[in-house]
Motif scaffolding. Structure first.
Motif, PDB file in Angstrom:
ATOM      1  N   ARG A  31       0.818  -1.203   0.000  1.00  0.00           N
ATOM      2  CA  ARG A  31       0.000   0.000   0.000  1.00  0.00           C
ATOM      3  C   ARG A  31       0.858   1.262   0.000  1.00  0.00           C
ATOM      4  O   ARG A  31       0.547   2.239  -0.664  1.00  0.00           O
ATOM      5  CB  ARG A  31      -0.908  -0.026   1.235  1.00  0.00           C
ATOM      6  CG  ARG A  31      -1.877   1.128   1.313  1.00  0.00           C
ATOM      7  CD  ARG A  31      -2.856   0.908   2.446  1.00  0.00           C
ATOM      8  NE  ARG A  31      -2.996   2.109   3.255  1.00  0.00           N
ATOM      9  CZ  ARG A  31      -3.507   2.123   4.478  1.00  0.00           C
ATOM     10  NH1 ARG A  31      -3.905   0.998   5.029  1.00  0.00           N
ATOM     11  NH2 ARG A  31      -3.621   3.252   5.133  1.00  0.00           N
ATOM     12  N   PHE A  32       1.965   1.209   0.728  1.00  0.00           N
ATOM     13  CA  PHE A  32       2.803   2.401   0.822  1.00  0.00           C
ATOM     14  C   PHE A  32       3.983   2.356  -0.147  1.00  0.00           C
ATOM     15  O   PHE A  32       4.841   3.214  -0.119  1.00  0.00           O
ATOM     16  CB  PHE A  32       3.316   2.580   2.262  1.00  0.00           C
ATOM     17  CG  PHE A  32       2.236   3.045   3.186  1.00  0.00           C
ATOM     18  CD1 PHE A  32       1.917   4.399   3.278  1.00  0.00           C
ATOM     19  CD2 PHE A  32       1.508   2.142   3.926  1.00  0.00           C
ATOM     20  CE1 PHE A  32       0.905   4.812   4.120  1.00  0.00           C
ATOM     21  CE2 PHE A  32       0.482   2.559   4.765  1.00  0.00           C
ATOM     22  CZ  PHE A  32       0.169   3.898   4.860  1.00  0.00           C
ATOM     23  N   GLY A  33       4.006   1.346  -0.967  1.00  0.00           N
ATOM     24  CA  GLY A  33       5.067   1.235  -1.961  1.00  0.00           C
ATOM     25  C   GLY A  33       6.446   1.128  -1.334  1.00  0.00           C
ATOM     26  O   GLY A  33       7.397   1.761  -1.782  1.00  0.00           O
ATOM     27  N   ALA A  34       6.556   0.363  -0.269  1.00  0.00           N
ATOM     28  CA  ALA A  34       7.847   0.230   0.404  1.00  0.00           C
ATOM     29  C   ALA A  34       8.376  -1.180   0.221  1.00  0.00           C
ATOM     30  O   ALA A  34       7.601  -2.123   0.067  1.00  0.00           O
ATOM     31  CB  ALA A  34       7.686   0.518   1.891  1.00  0.00           C
ATOM     32  N   PHE A  35       9.695  -1.275   0.227  1.00  0.00           N
ATOM     33  CA  PHE A  35      10.298  -2.598   0.084  1.00  0.00           C
ATOM     34  C   PHE A  35      11.049  -3.022   1.333  1.00  0.00           C
ATOM     35  O   PHE A  35      11.379  -4.163   1.504  1.00  0.00           O
ATOM     36  CB  PHE A  35      11.228  -2.642  -1.127  1.00  0.00           C
ATOM     37  CG  PHE A  35      10.498  -2.361  -2.393  1.00  0.00           C
ATOM     38  CD1 PHE A  35       9.723  -3.346  -2.976  1.00  0.00           C
ATOM     39  CD2 PHE A  35      10.540  -1.106  -2.974  1.00  0.00           C
ATOM     40  CE1 PHE A  35       9.020  -3.090  -4.135  1.00  0.00           C
ATOM     41  CE2 PHE A  35       9.846  -0.849  -4.132  1.00  0.00           C
ATOM     42  CZ  PHE A  35       9.067  -1.832  -4.721  1.00  0.00           C
ATOM     43  N   TYR A  95       9.339   2.032   4.816  1.00  0.00           N
ATOM     44  CA  TYR A  95       7.939   1.899   5.203  1.00  0.00           C
ATOM     45  C   TYR A  95       7.616   2.810   6.383  1.00  0.00           C
ATOM     46  O   TYR A  95       6.660   3.586   6.364  1.00  0.00           O
ATOM     47  CB  TYR A  95       7.636   0.441   5.545  1.00  0.00           C
ATOM     48  CG  TYR A  95       6.266   0.213   6.128  1.00  0.00           C
ATOM     49  CD1 TYR A  95       5.127   0.347   5.321  1.00  0.00           C
ATOM     50  CD2 TYR A  95       6.103  -0.118   7.468  1.00  0.00           C
ATOM     51  CE1 TYR A  95       3.871   0.158   5.856  1.00  0.00           C
ATOM     52  CE2 TYR A  95       4.852  -0.300   8.005  1.00  0.00           C
ATOM     53  CZ  TYR A  95       3.732  -0.160   7.199  1.00  0.00           C
ATOM     54  OH  TYR A  95       2.487  -0.348   7.719  1.00  0.00           O
ATOM     55  N   LEU A  96       8.491   2.750   7.375  1.00  0.00           N
ATOM     56  CA  LEU A  96       8.265   3.542   8.573  1.00  0.00           C
ATOM     57  C   LEU A  96       8.216   5.034   8.227  1.00  0.00           C
ATOM     58  O   LEU A  96       7.316   5.768   8.665  1.00  0.00           O
ATOM     59  CB  LEU A  96       9.390   3.261   9.575  1.00  0.00           C
ATOM     60  CG  LEU A  96       9.148   3.669  11.018  1.00  0.00           C
ATOM     61  CD1 LEU A  96       7.971   2.894  11.594  1.00  0.00           C
ATOM     62  CD2 LEU A  96      10.395   3.398  11.846  1.00  0.00           C
ATOM     63  N   ASN A  97       9.175   5.463   7.418  1.00  0.00           N
ATOM     64  CA  ASN A  97       9.214   6.865   7.034  1.00  0.00           C
ATOM     65  C   ASN A  97       7.967   7.275   6.268  1.00  0.00           C
ATOM     66  O   ASN A  97       7.393   8.329   6.489  1.00  0.00           O
ATOM     67  CB  ASN A  97      10.454   7.149   6.189  1.00  0.00           C
ATOM     68  CG  ASN A  97      11.701   7.143   7.062  1.00  0.00           C
ATOM     69  OD1 ASN A  97      11.603   7.445   8.261  1.00  0.00           O
ATOM     70  ND2 ASN A  97      12.821   6.789   6.487  1.00  0.00           N
ATOM     71  N   LYS A  98       7.576   6.413   5.345  1.00  0.00           N
ATOM     72  CA  LYS A  98       6.410   6.738   4.531  1.00  0.00           C
ATOM     73  C   LYS A  98       5.152   6.792   5.373  1.00  0.00           C
ATOM     74  O   LYS A  98       4.302   7.664   5.188  1.00  0.00           O
ATOM     75  CB  LYS A  98       6.255   5.720   3.409  1.00  0.00           C
ATOM     76  CG  LYS A  98       7.277   5.911   2.319  1.00  0.00           C
ATOM     77  CD  LYS A  98       6.891   5.160   1.065  1.00  0.00           C
ATOM     78  CE  LYS A  98       7.845   5.549  -0.058  1.00  0.00           C
ATOM     79  NZ  LYS A  98       7.541   4.886  -1.317  1.00  0.00           N
TER      80      LYS A  98
END
Lengths: 401, 885
Positions: free
Chosen positions: B52-56, B61-64
């Motif tokens: 959902r947040f486009g993190a890998f 992820y945390l930052n987003k």
């Protein structure tokens, strides 16, 4: 009487009646006799012989109370015969209607006393016939090797098949060369007398029109038993005529006493390990496999059947060479079994792999695994050396001239 | 896309499940002042959230999350669960590359990552109702109810143990928060669920005040914007009553807190460990077993991966799964139909009676008649995902029919399954909409049917499951407009077979309770052979004390006869999944049945590579289950696969004779695990008294045999091993004997070659016909039974002949010699393949036949199945009380 048919009979109640009836339907218009010798049958054959009343020939019946083998029976028949020609047939050979006439015609064309006429033997249509039976009278030629013969050709004493052969009675009676009565089983006794006659100048001419039908069902089990006996008789033959050894590859067999040593080198057999269970299993497996293919005609099977039957033949010879109780006997026999059957099976699996021959019900996977457990993989140079040793080892021609 | 910036005020909603935290989050979101609080750090949803947040990776992820979800006033909120979830959260945080090697307590750590972090602690006063709510949610998979959302797909079941356990668990999770706050030295804002529900607005005000956010003067909570609804209903109240009734002491959560080995497990696992069988299938199987075992050992080391797999939820079932519709002319259902449905192994069925004449229908469970003129109206009553119209044909199908077909439907996402139409039922078949032909046993997805009972989709995928009497479905070309590809029937251009899904996530049931111990009998297929016959006899004899489940793991090859009725006669639990489910799933069916019936013993009555390949994993997954294996030959077949490693997987090895037992030990089986158990024969069934002379005469006429001759029979398979051609040659050799006649009742792979030979031989003294059941009739017309086999174990036909008082001529294989010397009822041939000696033995037996009465008596005293079955029982279930009964 122009011709005497010599017919020894032993426990063939199923076919001897057919043989007698076939003899009664001959086209031959001259008088002939049938001398039947019963070799202590227990299955009712004797009753059939006694109860048969031929219309076109005279039937002389001789009875042996004790089993003495076909050689003794034929000799008695020869002595009791009155014909100028003697025709030897088996208790399972039903002559075609013209067979006797054809023999007589050929003897008329070749009146020389040393000429014998070999007739042809085929499987009848009304007999249960399988792939193995086609093999032993075809490519395998373990029973009859008509395959290599051409009609009218002269052939050696090897083809003196008492299933369908005629001689001048003078040849036997004047020379005194009769069947050797020391042969206990019906194998090689015919060749042996022919070999003696051959030395005296006998010629065998093949005449395919003299046709006999062979009523004898075989399967891998019965023929393997027969091969064992032939193997034993082969040793007996060589004992009588040592100069024949080279023609029967017995020279090779003598080397088998070194087999146990070779086995230690090539097989994963520890010193003192009992090889018998493995050998026993291998033999049963090979028989199961051969039996499962008995009803499947396939080009690969001739090679397989041939090797299996060769194994039993050699086993029979080894049994005769190493008498019961000799210390080496069991070890030699087991080594032979493992040595030749693992090779046979491996070769067969190798050939069968790319072919359309269906899988055997004996799961080949597990059999192959177990064989691999028996044979140690050899370094390439050793196997190469063995291969060349096998190829260049002096071999002798299979047949006599 | 919002500008990513780091918020300056963060807060966590610290809670445990079922405290209204979701509701609170939603109303906080509506304020627009308090971030968009959600459960961002739940490990189970990691992959979804990452996507959902486009993190890998976790850092991004945390930052987003921090940047994108905070409100413009710089406020970030998140919901964090206590207990193992909290620990897991910190484990992940500490694994961040930027935080490597950093010391400090968890609260310090959190304060570093979340600027200005404050805590809101949400609890619930009524712990019982909280646990009940959790228990229901775990079972139904419905965690929150929104306006207009779907109802629960299955109804939850109350269990005192589960609720009790969950209460303990919830209390434990609360203590983790308390400990956390103590170590952080902070005083969180304490909120209580009950107050929150009563006045949400004042709660929000308290939060705003706590976080020092100025409240606009015109602010008020817009309650309508929250879509959450309360889930508690009357049922919850009933559960509360039930729980209190069943608890002798009043519920004190602190007292029942579980401190044991299960402390690291999630809520789902607690249910599983309780022996709870949630209706919503949780992916169970070997992971669960491992979990169970380690929990019992007191050591729980769960990798995250394992946990993910254990907790991966399966698909929720609509319950019941198959609705069986009885089309009836009257308002009373036919008794036979109901009985058939009740006997089905699939529990989740619904019986519907539909009387079209009266336009009435009812669910058989409540018998409440409603108007149902067409299928459209009936649809309202259908609870199942699939419908099946009852037909006379279905009455002929086995008890596992619905279950195996359901497995196919579910794992392959089929729209329907059906069987080929046997001619006698042709007229009564169910017509597939649009198809020219009729089908039998059709089970169809309700969604694929319109109200007019036509297909309502353009692409339909179905499968042909095997009909009862033919192992392969052939002759399907004629069924226009369906295309046939292998077993599949496709309609529409885009219909394609789908990827096969895992059986265990699609099928999870608990078995009907049974106080008998259970034995799972595995065979490759249910043909008519010695092994099958013997297994069926043993099952029949022991079924009063032991529950048998029979599984055929492979497809039944043609030409071996159908042994299924033989087994179904003794137990309804006979599974032949190869008839319906995909080949890939067949090995899993073993596990499925073990999970379902929890057998004490797995008895491999006949080998197959499917079973044997699974042995190592079965051994490790079900260490307590006894595994018993049997082979029937000491030379050929499965015995060759035995080795020391292999024998290790098996607890007991059964051999019918000394040679086989010896073969086991030679190949590495410990001698105390090898059991000599003879085969047995049902002497009550194989009794000559059932066949008086007149009856035999009639049978002979039926089989077209002469009544004035002795009948010599071959009753084995037409297989090279049985050497049928030796028998043919025997008949040929005796064709001139007017006193005997030869009879072959046999089928098998050599059939074609044999028929060809017989045509060529034109024997007048031999009759060949297919094998026939009951084979007592074949024995009744025989005088001598010949067995020319090259290898055998302990051939049943010899025992059966002897029980019938019939003479036998057999080669010396297996223990034929032992049997015949015990009974004195025949002759043994020393060599295989010697037809001449076989002929002589036949002649001598005809002259000197053994006394049939004595033969039968001896057979009975040695080999009666009643005696033999007890021996089997003591090997299969040595420690069971069934042995004593």
């Amino acid at each position: 009487v122009v011709l005497s048919v010599i017919l020894p009979c032993c426990n063939r109640a199923d076919s001897v009646g057919t043989v007698l009836r076939a003899l009664d339907q001959q086209t031959l218009d001259q008088p002939f006799e049938v001398v039947a010798i019963d070799d202590a049958s227990t299955d009712g054959s004797l009753e059939i012989l006694r109860g048969f009343h031929p219309e076109s020939y005279s039937l002389k019946l001789l009875e042996q109370k004790e089993r003495q083998g076909p050689a003794v029976a034929r000799n008695r028949g020869i002595k009791a015969s009155a014909g100028d020609l003697l025709l030897f047939i088996g208790d399972d050979i039903a002559p075609a209607p013209s067979m006797l006439e054809e023999h007589l015609r050929m003897h008329g064309r070749h009146p020389q006393p040393e000429v014998s006429i070999l007739g042809k033997v085929i499987w009848p249509d009304d007999l249960t016939r399988n792939t193995l039976m086609n093999h032993i009278c075809g490519l395998g030629s373990q029973q009859f090797s008509y395959m290599g013969l051409q009609d009218g050709q002269e052939c050696g004493p090897r083809h003196f098949y008492t299933a369908n052969i005629s001689t001048k009675s003078s040849l036997l009676k004047t020379s005194g060369e009769l069947f050797d009565e020391t042969f206990p089983h019906p194998a090689f006794e015919d060749f042996e007398v022919a070999y003696r006659l051959h030395k005296r100048g006998m010629k065998v001419l093949y005449h395919a029109s003299a046709l006999g039908r062979h009523y004898h069902y075989h399967n891998i089990y019965s023929f393997a038993q027969r091969q064992l006996k032939v193997g034993q008789m082969r040793v007996h033959l060589v004992n009588l005529h040592p100069e024949l050894a080279k023609f029967h590859a017995l020279f090779d067999l003598k080397w088998l006493q070194y087999y146990p040593l070779a086995a230690r080198l090539q097989m994963r057999i520890r010193p003192g390990q009992d090889m018998h269970p493995t050998a026993d299993w291998l033999e049963a497996t090979v028989l199961h496999m051969a039996s499962s293919y008995e009803w499947r005609p396939h080009v690969l099977l001739d090679d397989f059947f041939g090797r299996v039957l060769r194994y039993f033949l050699d086993k029979g010879s080894l049994e005769a060479l190493y008498s019961e109780g000799s210390g080496l006997r069991n070890e030699v026999l087991d080594t032979h079994t493992i040595y030749s059957l693992t090779r046979t099976l491996r070769r067969f699996f190798h050939l069968a792999k790319g072919s359309d021959l269906g899988p055997s019900p004996v799961s080949p996977g597990s059999v192959e695994e177990r064989i691999d457990g028996v044979w140690a993989p050899l370094p390439w140079f050793v196997s190469r050396a063995l291969e060349s040793w096998n190829t260049h080892w002096p071999r002798f021609p299979e047949g006599l001239p | 896309v919002r500008v990513t910036e780091i918020p300056d005020r963060c807060y966590w909603i610290c809670s445990t499940p079922r405290t209204g935290s979701q509701f609170l989050c939603e109303i906080l979101k509506t304020t627009g002042l308090l971030g968009t609080p959600e459960e961002y750090f739940q490990r189970d949803h990691c992959s979804l959230l990452f996507e959902r947040f486009g993190a890998f990776d976790y850092e991004t992820y945390l930052n987003k999350v921090l940047g994108q979800t905070s409100t413009p006033n710089g406020v970030f909120g998140a919901k964090v669960m206590g207990g193992p979830y909290l620990e897991d959260f910190f484990r992940q945080l500490r694994a961040l590359p930027s935080q490597m090697g950093s010391q400090g307590s968890n609260p310090e750590f959190a304060a570093e990552l979340f600027p200005g972090l404050r805590y809101i602690w949400l609890t619930r006063r009524d712990k019982l109702r909280q646990a009940i709510s959790l228990s229901k949610a775990l079972q139904t998979g419905v965690w929150q109810s929104h306006v207009g959302s779907k109802e629960s797909l299955c109804s939850p079941v109350f269990s005192w143990e589960a609720v009790n356990q969950l209460m303990g668990r919830l209390a434990l999770d609360e203590t983790t928060w308390q400990e956390y706050f103590t170590s952080a030295g902070v005083e969180p804002l304490s909120l209580v669920y009950e107050d929150l529900i009563r006045s949400p607005e004042s709660t929000v005000r308290r939060i705003l005040e706590y976080l020092d956010i100025s409240i606009p003067s015109d602010w008020s909570l817009d309650g309508s914007r929250s879509r959450s609804q309360r889930l508690a209903d009357d049922e919850s109240e009933r559960w509360v009553e039930a729980f209190r009734r069943q608890t002798r002491t009043p519920p004190v959560p602190e007292a029942t807190a579980s401190q044991g080995p299960t402390a690291q497990l999630g809520y789902e696992h607690l249910l599983i460990l309780q022996g709870w069988r949630p209706q919503q299938p949780i992916a169970i199987g070997k992971h669960l077993v491992r979990l169970k075992r380690s929990a019992q050992d007191g050591v729980v080391r769960l990798t995250e991966r394992l946990l993910m797999r254990v907790t991966r939820p399966g698909k929720a079932w609509p319950s019941p799964h198959i609705s069986v519709i009885f089309l009836s002319p009257s308002l009373k259902p036919q008794k036979a139909w109901r009985e058939w449905l009740d006997a089905q192994t699939l529990d989740s069925t619904q019986g519907l009676l539909w009387c079209r004449k009266e336009s009435l229908a009812c669910d058989l469970a409540d018998e409440d008649y409603r108007s149902a003129e067409g299928f459209g109206e009936l649809r309202g009553l259908i609870k199942g995902r699939y419908v099946c119209f009852m037909s006379p044909y279905l009455l002929t199908r086995e008890a596992s029919y619905l279950e195996t077909n359901l497995a196919a439907l579910e794992t392959e996402e089929l729209d329907f399954t059906c069987s080929e139409s046997p001619p006698s039922y042709l007229s009564g078949g169910q017509r597939l909409p649009g198809a020219a032909s009729h089908f039998q046993g059709l089970i169809m997805n309700v969604d694929a049917l319109s109200d007019e009972l036509t297909l309502n989709r353009s692409d339909i995928l179905g499968k042909v499951t095997a009909p009862p009497d033919s192992p392969d479905a052939s002759g399907w070309e004629t069924h226009e407009p369906f295309r046939i590809t292998g077993d599949y029937m496709l309609f529409g251009k885009r219909a394609r077979p789908k990827r096969v899904r895992d059986l265990k996530t699609q099928m999870a049931f608990s078995a009907k309770p049974d106080d008998r111990p259970t034995v799972l009998v595995c065979l490759p297929f249910l043909a008519v052979g010695g092994a099958e016959q013997l297994a069926a006899n043993v099952i029949g004899e022991l079924s009063a004390t032991v529950r048998f489940v029979v599984l055929a793991t492979d497809r039944r090859p043609p030409g071996l006869g159908d042994g299924r009725p033989m087994f179904r006669h003794h137990t309804p639990l006979v599974y032949t999944p190869a008839d319906a489910v995909h080949d890939r799933l067949l090995p899993d069916f073993i596990n499925y049945l073990i999970d379902r019936y929890e057998p004490q013993c797995l008895y491999i009555a006949n080998g197959s590579s499917r079973i044997y390949d699974r042995l190592p994993s079965l051994r490790s997954e079900y260490p307590k289950m006894r595994i018993v294996n049997q082979v029937y030959d000491d030379r050929a077949g499965w015995i060759n696969r035995y080795n020391t490693k292999w024998a290790h997987f098996i607890d007991a090895h059964i051999g019918a004779n000394q040679k086989i037992c010896q073969a086991y030990t030679e190949r590495g089986a410990p001698s105390n695990s090898v059991h000599l158990v003879h085969h047995g024969v049902d002497c009550a069934k194989f009794a000559p008294s059932h066949f008086p002379e007149a009856c035999c005469r009639e049978l002979k006429e039926r089989f077209e045999l002469p009544t004035d001759r002795k009948i010599i029979s071959f009753l084995s398979r037409l297989h090279p091993q049985k050497r049928p051609f030796d028998f043919v040659e025997l008949a040929r050799q005796m064709q001139h004997d007017p006193s005997v006649f030869f009879f072959m009742a046999a089928e098998g792979p050599l059939g074609e070659a044999l028929e060809k030979t017989l045509t060529q031989l034109r024997l007048t003294n031999l009759r060949l016909r297919p094998f026939h059941r009951p084979n007592t009739e074949l024995l009744a017309v025989s005088d001598i039974v010949v067995l020319p086999s090259e290898h055998e174990g302990m051939p049943l036909v010899v025992l059966e002949s002897q029980a019938m008082g019939r003479s036998v001529i057999a080669t010396d294989v297996g223990n034929t010699a032992e049997i015949l010397s015990n009974t004195g009822g025949g002759r043994v041939l020393s060599a295989i393949g010697q037809v001449g000696s076989m002929r002589m033995e036949v002649q001598s037996l005809l002259l000197d036949p053994p006394d049939p009465v004595m033969v039968r008596k001896a057979a009975r005293s040695h080999y009666d199945i009643k005696k033999i079955a007890k021996d089997y029982l003591s090997v299969l279930l040595p420690s069971s009380s069934a042995v004593d009964r």
